[in-house]
Design a protein around this motif. Structure first.
Motif, PDB file in Angstrom:
ATOM      1  N   LEU A 205      43.955  39.620  21.004  1.00 30.44           N
ATOM      2  CA  LEU A 205      42.512  39.456  20.824  1.00 30.44           C
ATOM      3  C   LEU A 205      42.191  38.340  19.839  1.00 30.44           C
ATOM      4  N   SER A 206      42.852  38.340  18.682  1.00 33.12           N
ATOM      5  CA  SER A 206      42.462  37.414  17.612  1.00 33.12           C
ATOM      6  C   SER A 206      43.138  36.048  17.687  1.00 33.12           C
ATOM      7  N   HIS A 207      44.263  35.934  18.426  1.00 34.81           N
ATOM      8  CA  HIS A 207      44.993  34.664  18.426  1.00 34.81           C
ATOM      9  C   HIS A 207      45.290  34.089  19.806  1.00 34.81           C
ATOM     10  N   SER A 208      45.366  34.927  20.844  1.00 38.84           N
ATOM     11  CA  SER A 208      45.830  34.426  22.141  1.00 38.84           C
ATOM     12  C   SER A 208      44.760  34.341  23.217  1.00 38.84           C
ATOM     13  N   ALA A 209      43.737  35.179  23.129  1.00 35.98           N
ATOM     14  CA  ALA A 209      42.764  35.266  24.226  1.00 35.98           C
ATOM     15  C   ALA A 209      42.051  33.940  24.483  1.00 35.98           C
ATOM     16  N   LEU A 210      41.667  33.240  23.415  1.00 34.45           N
ATOM     17  CA  LEU A 210      40.921  31.989  23.592  1.00 34.45           C
ATOM     18  C   LEU A 210      41.750  30.962  24.349  1.00 34.45           C
ATOM     19  N   LEU A 211      43.002  30.771  23.956  1.00 31.73           N
ATOM     20  CA  LEU A 211      43.835  29.767  24.626  1.00 31.73           C
ATOM     21  C   LEU A 211      44.173  30.203  26.049  1.00 31.73           C
ATOM     22  N   ALA A 212      44.537  31.471  26.229  1.00 33.09           N
ATOM     23  CA  ALA A 212      44.902  31.955  27.561  1.00 33.09           C
ATOM     24  C   ALA A 212      43.752  31.774  28.548  1.00 33.09           C
ATOM     25  N   LYS A 213      42.550  32.163  28.136  1.00 40.64           N
ATOM     26  CA  LYS A 213      41.400  32.083  29.040  1.00 40.64           C
ATOM     27  C   LYS A 213      40.911  30.651  29.213  1.00 40.64           C
ATOM     28  N   SER A 214      41.132  29.803  28.202  1.00 42.09           N
ATOM     29  CA  SER A 214      40.780  28.388  28.345  1.00 42.09           C
ATOM     30  C   SER A 214      41.708  27.701  29.344  1.00 42.09           C
ATOM     31  N   CYS A 215      43.001  28.050  29.301  1.00 40.43           N
ATOM     32  CA  CYS A 215      43.945  27.491  30.275  1.00 40.43           C
ATOM     33  C   CYS A 215      43.564  27.924  31.689  1.00 40.43           C
ATOM     34  N   GLN A 216      43.189  29.189  31.843  1.00 41.71           N
ATOM     35  CA  GLN A 216      42.754  29.670  33.151  1.00 41.71           C
ATOM     36  C   GLN A 216      41.485  28.957  33.595  1.00 41.71           C
ATOM     37  N   ALA A 217      40.553  28.776  32.660  1.00 41.53           N
ATOM     38  CA  ALA A 217      39.287  28.108  32.986  1.00 41.53           C
ATOM     39  C   ALA A 217      39.514  26.662  33.418  1.00 41.53           C
ATOM     40  N   ALA A 218      40.505  26.002  32.802  1.00 44.36           N
ATOM     41  CA  ALA A 218      40.814  24.615  33.182  1.00 44.36           C
ATOM     42  C   ALA A 218      41.266  24.551  34.640  1.00 44.36           C
ATOM     43  N   MET A 219      42.008  25.561  35.086  1.00 43.95           N
ATOM     44  CA  MET A 219      42.446  25.610  36.495  1.00 43.95           C
ATOM     45  C   MET A 219      41.259  25.892  37.421  1.00 43.95           C
ATOM     46  N   GLU A 220      40.343  26.736  36.969  1.00 45.11           N
ATOM     47  CA  GLU A 220      39.143  27.037  37.755  1.00 45.11           C
ATOM     48  C   GLU A 220      38.293  25.784  37.942  1.00 45.11           C
ATOM     49  N   LEU A 221      38.196  24.959  36.917  1.00 50.48           N
ATOM     50  CA  LEU A 221      37.399  23.724  37.015  1.00 50.48           C
ATOM     51  C   LEU A 221      37.972  22.766  38.062  1.00 50.48           C
ATOM     52  N   ALA A 222      39.297  22.826  38.270  1.00 54.09           N
ATOM     53  CA  ALA A 222      39.936  21.975  39.280  1.00 54.09           C
ATOM     54  C   ALA A 222      40.087  22.698  40.625  1.00 54.09           C
ATOM     55  N   LYS A 223      39.511  23.897  40.733  1.00 57.15           N
ATOM     56  CA  LYS A 223      39.526  24.691  41.969  1.00 57.15           C
ATOM     57  C   LYS A 223      40.939  25.069  42.404  1.00 57.15           C
ATOM     58  N   HIS A 224      41.801  25.370  41.442  1.00 55.41           N
ATOM     59  CA  HIS A 224      43.138  25.834  41.781  1.00 55.41           C
ATOM     60  C   HIS A 224      43.096  27.296  42.223  1.00 55.41           C
ATOM     61  N   SER A 225      44.160  27.725  42.888  1.00 55.87           N
ATOM     62  CA  SER A 225      44.237  29.080  43.421  1.00 55.87           C
ATOM     63  C   SER A 225      44.299  30.109  42.297  1.00 55.87           C
ATOM     64  N   ALA A 226      44.062  31.366  42.679  1.00 53.28           N
ATOM     65  CA  ALA A 226      44.126  32.465  41.712  1.00 53.28           C
ATOM     66  C   ALA A 226      45.518  32.576  41.108  1.00 53.28           C
ATOM     67  N   GLU A 227      46.551  32.279  41.893  1.00 49.60           N
ATOM     68  CA  GLU A 227      47.928  32.361  41.394  1.00 49.60           C
ATOM     69  C   GLU A 227      48.178  31.320  40.297  1.00 49.60           C
ATOM     70  N   ILE A 228      47.740  30.091  40.536  1.00 51.40           N
ATOM     71  CA  ILE A 228      47.916  29.037  39.528  1.00 51.40           C
ATOM     72  C   ILE A 228      47.086  29.351  38.281  1.00 51.40           C
ATOM     73  N   GLN A 229      45.881  29.892  38.489  1.00 53.90           N
ATOM     74  CA  GLN A 229      45.053  30.282  37.339  1.00 53.90           C
ATOM     75  C   GLN A 229      45.767  31.339  36.500  1.00 53.90           C
ATOM     76  N   ASP A 230      46.405  32.293  37.172  1.00 53.25           N
ATOM     77  CA  ASP A 230      47.115  33.347  36.439  1.00 53.25           C
ATOM     78  C   ASP A 230      48.311  32.777  35.681  1.00 53.25           C
ATOM     79  N   MET A 231      49.033  31.828  36.308  1.00 53.88           N
ATOM     80  CA  MET A 231      50.183  31.224  35.628  1.00 53.88           C
ATOM     81  C   MET A 231      49.734  30.451  34.380  1.00 53.88           C
ATOM     82  N   ALA A 232      48.583  29.776  34.479  1.00 55.74           N
ATOM     83  CA  ALA A 232      48.052  29.057  33.316  1.00 55.74           C
ATOM     84  C   ALA A 232      47.671  30.042  32.215  1.00 55.74           C
ATOM     85  N   PHE A 233      47.054  31.159  32.619  1.00 52.96           N
ATOM     86  CA  PHE A 233      46.705  32.218  31.658  1.00 52.96           C
ATOM     87  C   PHE A 233      47.961  32.740  30.971  1.00 52.96           C
ATOM     88  N   GLN A 234      49.012  33.001  31.768  1.00 56.52           N
ATOM     89  CA  GLN A 234      50.254  33.548  31.211  1.00 56.52           C
ATOM     90  C   GLN A 234      50.898  32.569  30.241  1.00 56.52           C
TER      91      GLN A 234
END
Length: 340
Positions: A205-234
């Motif tokens: 919550l305090s250290h990882s959520a912002l980066l994980a969700k920002s990486c996922q959001a970056a994939m969403e902006l490029a219209k990548h698949s749900a799988e790639i979005q999840d890998m970016a989140f991970q």
């Protein structure tokens, strides 16, 4: 670490210390900077935070934005976005660069807010009371200003899912920091009887959520698949967990024994040591804790945990095609999972 960051910055096109430059050069923030000068001579933490924005190679305050840019470049354009490649610079969409700036502004805002001191615990050597009260007001107002700028820029991306992701990350940050503050009024108070699983939840919550969700959001902006979005989140989640574990471990793995680095009893080695030892024995050892942790299993277990998260971050990267950006993301993981 500094070398890894410098090489990564070359790949994304510019030093990420310029990430928030448009905001930092605004008239409003210039006025805030002038006001913060009044705190010189006091020990208000807002001064140290401000110095860190100018130069802090050890903690690298701009790390989150850099990772967002790198993973954007590593993923490249999706097949759905091939017609919009003219918007890309150095393999990164302008919207993804804006997202990296937003991520940094949010992180910076929370760093500034964390610089609020407890007036009731001040000592005379910290500085005049009126100056410390003024510093608290500046920390609240300047942090709010940065957060407001981030929210305005977020709305301008005009992507509902990205807004939801980053908004939820802000909520996670608030929840995580609230939990930290409610559990400890002092840095080294006796910890609650928590296990490593609870520690992981709090740190996410305090250290990882912002980066994980920002990486996922970056994939969403490029219209990548749900799988790639999840890998970016991970990747974002596990790399930042490794980063936190690496930071927690420093007081216990530094080679110079004369160096008495401050450490928190809420750090991973302390929590793991408590698990291995048992609560009663832990309380008896509390005053000689640092040496006890060095001699126990907590440090080695925390190193193993750090490397485990690093391995999971690297595994997530395998879904991205080989590139300089992917190699740089891997090097960041190697840097935070290497110990003397």
């Amino acid at each position: 670490w500094s070398q890894v960051v410098s090489e990564a910055e070359k790949i994304v096109g510019y030093p990420t210390s310029f990430m928030s430059l448009r905001c930092l050069l605004s008239d409003e923030l210039s006025n805030i900077a002038m006001q913060v000068r009044k705190l010189v001579g006091t020990k208000h933490p807002l001064l140290d935070t401000a110095r860190g924005f100018v130069y802090d190679s050890r903690n690298n305050l701009q790390m989150r934005g850099l990772v967002v840019l790198l993973i954007s470049k590593a993923a490249g354009p999706s097949t759905a976005e091939l017609s919009f490649q003219h918007n890309m610079v150095s393999g990164i969409y302008s919207s993804q660069r804006s997202l990296a700036e937003i991520t940094e502004l949010i992180h910076t805002a929370f760093l500034v807010h964390r610089g609020i001191v407890n007036i009731g615990e001040l000592k005379s050597c910290d500085g005049p009371l009126k100056d410390m009260q003024f510093g608290n007001k500046m920390a609240v107002l300047s942090g709010d200003f940065l957060l407001a700028n981030a929210c305005t820029s977020l709305a301008q991306l005009q992507n509902t899912k990205v807004v939801e992701l980053i908004s939820s990350a802000i909520g996670d940050l608030v929840q995580g920091i609230y939990y930290e503050n409610s559990k400890s009024s002092e840095e080294n108070c006796l910890t609650d009887d928590i296990g490593i699983s609870t520690w992981k939840e709090q740190v996410f919550l305090s250290h990882s959520a912002l980066l994980a969700k920002s990486c996922q959001a970056a994939m969403e902006l490029a219209k990548h698949s749900a799988e790639i979005q999840d890998m970016a989140f991970q990747y974002g989640k596990h790399m930042s967990m490794s980063h936190k574990l690496h930071s927690d471990l420093q007081p216990f793995v530094k080679e110079s024994s004369s160096d008495t680095m401050a450490f928190s009893l809420n750090s991973a080695p302390a929590v793991l040591h408590q698990e291995f030892l048992g609560r009663e024995a832990w309380i008896k050892q509390i005053r000689e804790l640092q040496e006890a942790i060095k001699a126990g299993k907590g440090v080695t277990s925390a190193i193993d945990l750090c490397r485990c998260h690093g391995s999971r971050a690297l595994a997530a990267l395998e879904r991205f095609p080989p590139s300089e950006a992917r190699a740089a993301l891997a090097n960041i993981v190697y840097a935070v999972t290497r110990f003397p």
